[in-house]
Motif scaffolding. Structure first.
Motif, PDB file in Angstrom:
ATOM      1  N   TRP A   7      -6.571  -4.067 -21.333  1.00 18.04           N
ATOM      2  CA  TRP A   7      -6.118  -5.028 -20.323  1.00 18.04           C
ATOM      3  C   TRP A   7      -7.316  -5.621 -19.595  1.00 18.04           C
ATOM      4  N   ASN A  42       5.620  -5.204 -14.308  1.00 22.03           N
ATOM      5  CA  ASN A  42       4.481  -5.236 -13.414  1.00 22.03           C
ATOM      6  C   ASN A  42       4.317  -6.646 -12.874  1.00 22.03           C
ATOM      7  N   SER A  44       2.873  -7.225  -9.673  1.00 24.76           N
ATOM      8  CA  SER A  44       1.750  -7.394  -8.761  1.00 24.76           C
ATOM      9  C   SER A  44       0.429  -7.327  -9.502  1.00 24.76           C
ATOM     10  N   GLY A  45       0.474  -7.017 -10.794  1.00 21.66           N
ATOM     11  CA  GLY A  45      -0.755  -7.060 -11.572  1.00 21.66           C
ATOM     12  C   GLY A  45      -1.602  -5.808 -11.494  1.00 21.66           C
ATOM     13  N   LYS A  46      -0.990  -4.648 -11.193  1.00 21.96           N
ATOM     14  CA  LYS A  46      -1.769  -3.400 -11.161  1.00 21.96           C
ATOM     15  C   LYS A  46      -2.072  -2.990 -12.597  1.00 21.96           C
ATOM     16  N   ALA A  95      -0.128  -0.240 -15.009  1.00 17.74           N
ATOM     17  CA  ALA A  95       1.227   0.110 -14.596  1.00 17.74           C
ATOM     18  C   ALA A  95       2.261  -0.768 -15.289  1.00 17.74           C
ATOM     19  N   PHE A 120       3.578   3.263  -8.143  1.00 14.00           N
ATOM     20  CA  PHE A 120       3.426   2.542  -9.404  1.00 14.00           C
ATOM     21  C   PHE A 120       3.959   3.407 -10.542  1.00 14.00           C
TER      22      PHE A 120
END
Ligand SMILES: *[C@@H]1O[C@H](CO)[C@@H](O)[C@H](O)[C@H]1NC(C)=O
Ligand SMILES: *[C@@H]1O[C@H](CO)[C@@H](O)[C@H](O)[C@H]1NC(C)=O
Length: 620
Positions: free
Chosen positions: A346, A373, A375-377, A380, A474
């Motif tokens: 990623w 996902n 929020s872009g963590k 996760a 998360f």
């Protein structure tokens, strides 16, 4: 007045900063809730409509709205919404004229990615039929098994798959199955050509009365999944469920202006339900590809101004493994939707190809829960959302990997894991989150139902997946349990491979499992076998048997020969230990073999080969 405005502005800015500090994920999650509510309202409106407003109706509305908008771009040809509509009218008419198909029947489609997939499916929907999406890599026994479990009475076959179907044709004809092939003529007895019939048929719409009984609970599709146990099964995707899958594009922020690149197989839920049906819901343009190609990927995106791509973990890795180029960031892709990307890949992907929003999601074809996902963590698959959890209750429970069952306490109930611990995801089966099960397979459907989880008598869907929720809520995907593993984006059912292996002359018993390989997603197939008395391991006949009966992604790449198979107390074949031991010849005393495609055989596994694989110099 002026002061008043400034005060409000300052408070808003202050509130915004506070929210960012305290609840960094507040905005995306709030949007998530709003979108979910909006979707729920829309669904309840459709439910009230008589007859039910289906994806097909949504397609017909798109045709009315934007008839000349490109719908599918494929190998330098463009098909507009109206083109596809007309083609599907021809399909509907030809099938009504030349077969006895009627509303409520099921047709199995054995076809790779091509535009025809769209109009055959739409044509079938127009006459009220459900479609079973056969994996075009399966052969012989698996093909027969998958076909019959869908309950289909008609099989539609791509031109290139004629030989494969001829192999099972006698059995099909014995069951009175109509076999139709997408060619203009056909000289095989028992097969009827279809393209010539499409061409003769009129492209005028067929009457909606032909599908008047379709309701939200009618099956729209059957999608094959190995689930977590046993042979492939046909998961029932109802009309309502198909709508829910299209919601993923909305959730990810796709709009009707986007150009959506589909390179995943249409016979999977990701390609069909999320990609194709989602595109209909949005009324956007699809760039369809026969097969994923890492070397062509960005050229395709540039050529067609692609803005949204779909991925699985492997495709992202292949893209990162290509030669770096000066124009790596020269594209308009803004969004990637998919699942199975590893955190390191990623990061590399974003570094290399620019700021693309990755929307990693978790969902099972037949499951009743999903996460995304937003929020872009990195790493996760989503975050615990209080409202989602209220509406769709789910939890992670303790799981005993040795016994292969959930841990139960003294009262016989399941035990929720603590934050940070890995557990089995189970989600409550309700009217809002139904589990539609597998076609004609009550036993397997029942296996996915888990009772007495938190209270006596309650009922949950057993996802078969191990997840973890961290301190910040998360959610991370950890692993898959049971009798399947994933390799190259496909689920592999171990019992099916074991059945095929035990048909080899020298093999007495086989125990199949997946092992991890450094630098690869998922697990690759490995088998522990025992030999029949007085038999030697026949390397080349085992290979040719495997190669002729099984698709390449399921081939047991390593074979370990044991004098007897380890059996657990419950006579389940013991896999955990075998999986841990892997394929390192230094750690295993049993004779070990590796499949060699060039030599069309299994050859002894050496320490040198092992090092090449472990260091990534040899790709599997
Ligand atoms: C892509 O976008 C550019 C710039 O807006 C435009 O000139 C070009 O025609 C577009 N290509 C396609 C295939 O739509
Ligand atoms: C979702 O993906 C993005 C990257 O686009 C990442 O920054 C974000 O933290 C992810 N969010 C969750 C909830 O996993």
């Amino acid at each position: 007045m002026y002061m008043y405005a400034v005060t409000i502005l300052v408070s808003l800015v202050f509130l915004h900063i506070l929210l960012k500090l305290w609840f960094p994920y507040f905005v995306p999650e709030f949007l998530y809730v709003l979108k979910t509510i909006a979707f729920g309202l829309r669904m309840s409106k459709y439910k009230k409509k008589q007859p039910f407003y289906t994806i097909l109706d949504c397609f017909l509305d798109a045709v009315k709205r934007t008839p000349s908008k490109p719908f599918i771009i494929f190998e330098n040809r463009t098909y507009t919404y109206m083109d596809v509509d007309k083609q599907s009218n021809k399909v509907a008419r030809a099938l009504r004229t030349h077969t006895s198909l009627k509303e409520g029947d099921t047709v199995a489609l054995f076809l790779g990615n091509e535009p025809c997939y769209a109009w055959v499916w739409l044509g079938l929907a127009k006459i009220g039929c459900a479609t079973a999406l056969l994996n075009c890599n399966i052969r012989s026994k698996s093909l027969s098994q998958c076909f019959s479990c869908s309950g289909a009475s008609v099989l539609i076959v791509a031109e290139g798959l004629k030989d494969v179907v001829e192999e099972i044709l006698p059995a099909l004809l014995e069951q009175d199955i109509a076999v139709l092939i997408l060619t203009k003529g056909c000289d095989t007895a028992g097969m009827m050509s279809l393209l010539d019939k499409f061409e003769e048929a009129s492209d005028e719409p067929v009457s909606a009365a032909l599908r008047s009984a379709v309701s939200r609970k009618s099956p729209a599709l059957y999608v094959y999944t190995s689930g977590t146990t046993g042979l492939p099964k046909a998961a029932v995707i109802t009309q309502e469920r198909l709508w829910a899958a299209t919601f993923i594009q909305s959730l990810a922020g796709v709009t009707s202006k986007d150009i959506f690149y589909i390179n995943l197989p249409l016979y999977h839920s990701a390609g069909f339900s999320i990609g194709f049906a989602g595109a209909i819901e949005k009324g956007l343009t699809i760039v369809l590809r026969r097969k994923f190609s890492a070397s062509q990927f960005w050229d395709d995106c540039r050529k067609h101004n692609v803005t949204v791509i779909q991925y699985i973990g492997e495709t992202m890795r292949y893209l990162c493994n290509t030669q770096k180029k000066a124009d790596d960031r020269d594209h308009r892709v803004r969004l990637a939707i998919g699942n199975g990307i590893r955190a390191d890949v990623w990061k590399e992907f974003l570094n290399r190809f620019g700021s693309i929003q990755v929307r990693e999601l978790y969902a099972a074809t037949e499951g009743n829960i999903g996460f995304m996902n937003l929020s872009g963590k990195i790493g996760a698959v989503g975050r615990v959302n209080y409202i989602q959890r209220k509406i769709f209750p789910y939890l992670l429970i303790k799981y005993d990997t040795e016994k292969e069952e959930p841990v139960r306490n003294s009262e016989g109930l399941c035990v929720e894991v603590l934050k940070g611990e890995t557990g089995l995801l189970v989600s409550k089966i309700t009217e809002k989150a139904p589990f539609n099960g597998y076609a004609r397979n009550l036993q397997q459907t029942e296996k996915k139902r888990l009772r007495n989880v938190l209270q006596k008598g309650d009922l949950y869907f057993n996802s078969g997946d191990l997840l973890r929720i961290d301190e910040d809520n998360f959610i991370y995907f950890q692993d898959r349990i049971g009798d399947t593993f994933r390799w190259k984006g496909e689920n592999v059912a171990t019992t099916e491979i074991a059945d095929i292996l035990s048909m080899v002359d020298c093999i007495k018993e086989a125990n199949v499992y997946g092992v991890r390989v450094p630098g690869h997603e998922g697990r690759i197939g490995m088998a522990a076998i025992t030999l029949k008395e007085d038999k030697q391991f026949d390397c080349s006949s085992t290979f040719s048997h495997v190669a002729s009966y099984l698709p390449a992604y399921t081939w047991p790449r390593f074979i370990r020969i044991q004098s007897q198979l380890d059996i657990t107390g419950t006579y389940k074949q013991k896999k955990v230990k075998l999986v841990d031991e892997g394929f390192n010849p230094a750690a295993i005393e049993d004779p070990l073999y590796i499949l060699n495609e060039r030599e069309k055989s299994y050859i002894p596994m050496t320490q040198k080969t092992y090092s090449l694989i472990a260091s990534g110099q040899m790709q599997l």
